[in-house]
Motif scaffolding. Sequence first.
Motif, mmCIF file in Angstrom:
data_model
loop_
_atom_site.group_PDB
_atom_site.id
_atom_site.type_symbol
_atom_site.label_atom_id
_atom_site.label_comp_id
_atom_site.label_asym_id
_atom_site.label_seq_id
_atom_site.Cartn_x
_atom_site.Cartn_y
_atom_site.Cartn_z
ATOM 1 N N GLY A 1 0.820 -1.186 0.000
ATOM 2 C CA GLY A 1 0.000 0.000 0.000
ATOM 3 C C GLY A 1 0.863 1.248 0.000
ATOM 4 O O GLY A 1 2.084 1.185 -0.059
ATOM 5 N N GLY A 2 0.205 2.405 0.048
ATOM 6 C CA GLY A 2 0.921 3.664 0.044
ATOM 7 C C GLY A 2 0.329 4.618 -0.970
ATOM 8 O O GLY A 2 -0.811 4.455 -1.408
ATOM 9 N N SER A 3 1.120 5.615 -1.330
ATOM 10 C CA SER A 3 0.671 6.645 -2.271
ATOM 11 C C SER A 3 1.452 6.539 -3.569
ATOM 12 O O SER A 3 2.667 6.318 -3.553
ATOM 13 C CB SER A 3 0.872 8.027 -1.662
ATOM 14 N N VAL A 4 0.753 6.719 -4.680
ATOM 15 C CA VAL A 4 1.385 6.608 -5.983
ATOM 16 C C VAL A 4 0.649 7.499 -6.962
ATOM 17 O O VAL A 4 -0.533 7.809 -6.769
ATOM 18 C CB VAL A 4 1.371 5.135 -6.460
ATOM 19 N N GLN A 5 1.334 7.907 -7.998
ATOM 20 C CA GLN A 5 0.691 8.698 -9.039
ATOM 21 C C GLN A 5 -0.070 7.783 -9.992
ATOM 22 O O GLN A 5 0.233 6.585 -10.121
ATOM 23 C CB GLN A 5 1.724 9.505 -9.810
ATOM 24 N N ALA A 6 -1.048 8.353 -10.655
ATOM 25 C CA ALA A 6 -1.837 7.592 -11.621
ATOM 26 C C ALA A 6 -0.913 6.950 -12.661
ATOM 27 O O ALA A 6 0.034 7.575 -13.131
ATOM 28 C CB ALA A 6 -2.846 8.501 -12.303
ATOM 29 N N GLN B 1 -3.943 1.426 3.367
ATOM 30 C CA GLN B 1 -4.437 2.502 2.523
ATOM 31 C C GLN B 1 -3.687 2.547 1.190
ATOM 32 O O GLN B 1 -2.454 2.458 1.142
ATOM 33 C CB GLN B 1 -4.278 3.853 3.233
ATOM 34 N N VAL B 2 -4.452 2.702 0.124
ATOM 35 C CA VAL B 2 -3.905 2.923 -1.214
ATOM 36 C C VAL B 2 -4.447 4.256 -1.702
ATOM 37 O O VAL B 2 -5.672 4.458 -1.741
ATOM 38 C CB VAL B 2 -4.298 1.798 -2.189
ATOM 39 N N THR B 3 -3.552 5.170 -2.040
ATOM 40 C CA THR B 3 -3.943 6.493 -2.516
ATOM 41 C C THR B 3 -3.297 6.736 -3.868
ATOM 42 O O THR B 3 -2.076 6.652 -4.006
ATOM 43 C CB THR B 3 -3.520 7.583 -1.529
ATOM 44 N N PRO C 1 -7.003 7.087 -10.033
ATOM 45 C CA PRO C 1 -7.477 7.748 -8.815
ATOM 46 C C PRO C 1 -8.680 7.042 -8.189
ATOM 47 O O PRO C 1 -8.812 7.023 -6.959
ATOM 48 C CB PRO C 1 -7.837 9.152 -9.306
ATOM 49 N N GLU C 2 -9.518 6.452 -8.997
ATOM 50 C CA GLU C 2 -10.694 5.748 -8.468
ATOM 51 C C GLU C 2 -10.341 4.448 -7.751
ATOM 52 O O GLU C 2 -11.207 3.820 -7.143
ATOM 53 C CB GLU C 2 -11.716 5.475 -9.578
ATOM 54 N N ASP C 3 -9.079 4.040 -7.792
ATOM 55 C CA ASP C 3 -8.627 2.885 -7.012
ATOM 56 C C ASP C 3 -8.310 3.267 -5.576
ATOM 57 O O ASP C 3 -8.036 2.394 -4.742
ATOM 58 C CB ASP C 3 -7.383 2.256 -7.644
ATOM 59 N N THR C 4 -8.314 4.552 -5.284
ATOM 60 C CA THR C 4 -8.029 5.021 -3.932
ATOM 61 C C THR C 4 -9.051 4.464 -2.945
ATOM 62 O O THR C 4 -10.255 4.626 -3.125
ATOM 63 C CB THR C 4 -8.047 6.555 -3.882
ATOM 64 N N ALA C 5 -8.561 3.786 -1.926
ATOM 65 C CA ALA C 5 -9.436 3.148 -0.938
ATOM 66 C C ALA C 5 -8.592 2.495 0.138
ATOM 67 O O ALA C 5 -7.366 2.372 -0.001
ATOM 68 C CB ALA C 5 -10.327 2.097 -1.604
ATOM 69 N N MET C 6 -9.260 2.058 1.191
ATOM 70 C CA MET C 6 -8.635 1.168 2.161
ATOM 71 C C MET C 6 -8.821 -0.248 1.629
ATOM 72 O O MET C 6 -9.955 -0.643 1.307
ATOM 73 C CB MET C 6 -9.294 1.324 3.519
ATOM 74 N N TRP D 1 -9.013 -9.879 -1.620
ATOM 75 C CA TRP D 1 -8.982 -8.472 -1.250
ATOM 76 C C TRP D 1 -10.325 -7.796 -1.524
ATOM 77 O O TRP D 1 -10.942 -8.007 -2.565
ATOM 78 C CB TRP D 1 -7.896 -7.760 -2.057
ATOM 79 N N PHE D 2 -10.717 -6.997 -0.542
ATOM 80 C CA PHE D 2 -11.844 -6.086 -0.675
ATOM 81 C C PHE D 2 -11.289 -4.671 -0.532
ATOM 82 O O PHE D 2 -10.199 -4.480 -0.013
ATOM 83 C CB PHE D 2 -12.881 -6.343 0.414
ATOM 84 N N ARG D 3 -12.077 -3.702 -0.933
ATOM 85 C CA ARG D 3 -11.679 -2.313 -0.722
ATOM 86 C C ARG D 3 -12.891 -1.472 -0.364
ATOM 87 O O ARG D 3 -14.026 -1.807 -0.728
ATOM 88 C CB ARG D 3 -10.969 -1.730 -1.935
ATOM 89 N N GLN D 4 -12.625 -0.389 0.342
ATOM 90 C CA GLN D 4 -13.699 0.518 0.743
ATOM 91 C C GLN D 4 -13.209 1.946 0.634
ATOM 92 O O GLN D 4 -12.245 2.327 1.313
ATOM 93 C CB GLN D 4 -14.172 0.228 2.166
ATOM 94 N N ALA D 5 -13.870 2.699 -0.209
ATOM 95 C CA ALA D 5 -13.576 4.119 -0.366
ATOM 96 C C ALA D 5 -14.492 4.906 0.558
ATOM 97 O O ALA D 5 -15.571 4.432 0.934
ATOM 98 C CB ALA D 5 -13.778 4.540 -1.819
ATOM 99 N N PRO D 6 -14.105 6.119 0.939
ATOM 100 C CA PRO D 6 -14.951 6.928 1.828
ATOM 101 C C PRO D 6 -16.353 7.109 1.255
ATOM 102 O O PRO D 6 -16.518 7.456 0.084
ATOM 103 C CB PRO D 6 -14.203 8.252 1.895
ATOM 104 N N GLY D 7 -17.339 6.837 2.095
ATOM 105 C CA GLY D 7 -18.723 7.011 1.686
ATOM 106 C C GLY D 7 -19.277 5.916 0.806
ATOM 107 O O GLY D 7 -20.424 6.001 0.353
#
Length: 122
Positions: A8-13, A118-120, A86-91, A35-41
């Motif tokens: 995980g971590g932060s990466v550019q598109a 977290q993946v951002t 960017p839409e892959d951003t999630a926990m 693996w599952f993921r959950q984005a805010p909201g």
Amino acid sequence: VQLVESGGGSVQAGGSLRLSCAASASTYSTNCMGWFRQAPGKERERVATMPTGTGSPYYADSVKGRFTISRDNAMAVTLQMNSLKPEDTAMYYCAARYLSYFCGASQDDYPYWGQGTQVTVS
């Protein structure tokens, strides 16, 4: 059984990340992990799952062709994520179900979970 995640971590598109998950103790060789993921909201969604044995992996339509799930052994699962958007951003959460090859779509099908990583993607 505890599931220990790393990666995980932060990466550019367009970049890549690799998530790994391993059970903390010896587990049954018949299982499904993934693996599952959950984005805010948003609700938690299945990203990719794979059983031990000869079963085929599952991928969400949104990640097909970009993500690859693999099982190095019965106790671990890895998710290679390429061409990140960017839409892959999630926990991202590792999940496991033992004594069955069934890889359900619902989070309720998986009794065991990791703490999340977290993946951002910016």
